[in-house]
Design an enzyme around this catalytic site. Sequence first.
Site, mmCIF file in Angstrom:
data_model
loop_
_atom_site.group_PDB
_atom_site.id
_atom_site.type_symbol
_atom_site.label_atom_id
_atom_site.label_comp_id
_atom_site.label_asym_id
_atom_site.label_seq_id
_atom_site.Cartn_x
_atom_site.Cartn_y
_atom_site.Cartn_z
ATOM 1 N N GLU A 73 0.841 -1.201 0.000
ATOM 2 C CA GLU A 73 0.000 0.000 0.000
ATOM 3 C C GLU A 73 0.879 1.254 0.000
ATOM 4 O OE1 GLU A 73 -3.453 2.008 2.851
ATOM 5 O OE2 GLU A 73 -2.119 0.460 3.649
ATOM 6 N N HIS A 74 1.783 1.330 0.956
ATOM 7 C CA HIS A 74 2.752 2.433 1.044
ATOM 8 C C HIS A 74 4.154 1.866 0.856
ATOM 9 C CE1 HIS A 74 -0.550 3.325 3.992
ATOM 10 N NE2 HIS A 74 -0.576 4.474 3.329
#
EC number: 1.1.1.23
Length: 430
Positions: free
Chosen positions: A327-328
């Site tokens: 996601e990040h």
Amino acid sequence: MIFTTSKNSSFKAEFKELLERGKMDIAHVSATVGTIIDEIKSNKNQALKEHITKFDKWTPVSDEDLKISTESMSRAYENLDKALKAALHLSYDRIKAYHEKQKPRSWFDDEPNGTILGQRVTPVDSAGLYIPGGKAAYPSSLLMNVIPAQVAGVQNIVVCTPTPENEPNELLLAACHLCGVSEVYKVGGASAIAAMAYGTETIPKVDVITGPGNIFVATAKKMVFGDVNIDMIAGPSEIGILADDSANPSHMAVDMLSQAEHDEMASSILITPSQKLADAIKAEIENWLKILPRQKIARESIEKRGAIIVTSDMQEAIDLMNEIAPEHLEVATLSPFELLPLIKHAGAIFLGHNTPEAVGDYMAGPNHTLPTGGTAKFFSPLGVENFMKKTSIISFSAKAINEIGEECALIAKIEGLTAHEQSIRVRLVK
């Protein structure tokens, strides 16, 4: 926490297990969510009130009790600390400026024979935004969902947020006022998703539903997709970090814990070719855990879903991270922009030693609603396009239809669609 090297004989099995951890299994809640959706479709507000009584521990007396008044939102905004109010305004301005650059444009192309082809991009009529409430209420999530819808030009924006014991989060209400949102309902979980997807006597049916939530919210979004559009099916938060010897071990440790403190299911994975850095980060994680207010949550998360992996070189680290598709993704290296072309899959990429993931949560500008569980391989961050649709535009002149009509009619004939063929031929000049 998994602490390993890619040279270990058991690494392939460990890495496979790590990938499986990030996937969300909704099978065990599907029946419950399906029942909730059916009850909302059948009994509408009455079912909503029953679900609120059961899950949020308060009972709406009337339909009007489901809606939060604009007066309470205005009051919450006025009561904000001056510094916090300024911070929210700065966040709003930066997020809006970024999303303005995202807005797709309509286009038209004229051909010499009189053909006009184009694509018209228009907003959906209505959007439903789900914002987690209670103790986990994040005004930043409201900004990240409302602003792209507003930039897209959506006229009707509905917000649903749970209010345990009928106590709305004041920060969330203040953010609603800041954004100019007036339709906010005290409904949460799968019930809220169903209400926005199918409508009730109070909550209008919408065209698209966005926003983060727990496994019940994610499952409900998956089930209503097709009746409405959705942004994505997001799971627990996750961070991946690529780091070399230039990285600060203490910074890397707290960056990993910035995701771990979200909840016990959050994932934090750091990959580096430096054994020295890996050892230092492991020690720093323990130092940070001792002082975090959410130590219990962060510790359980980092122990069950955290990993530090040492690779033979940075290319191997990048290959592994592309497989994870986090996601990040932080790139904490000496020359992060040199690595950027090699990174294929991530929801958001944070480049350089002064770019912690947390700055993207609040103030950078890009959206923080991101694909999780490896879905960054095919999903994108929430953005303006989630609230817009494309329509093809086609116009033929008499000259144009005669130029390609025979070929077009031939294909229709081969496909056995006689009316298609004749609808073209009747327009051709003999």
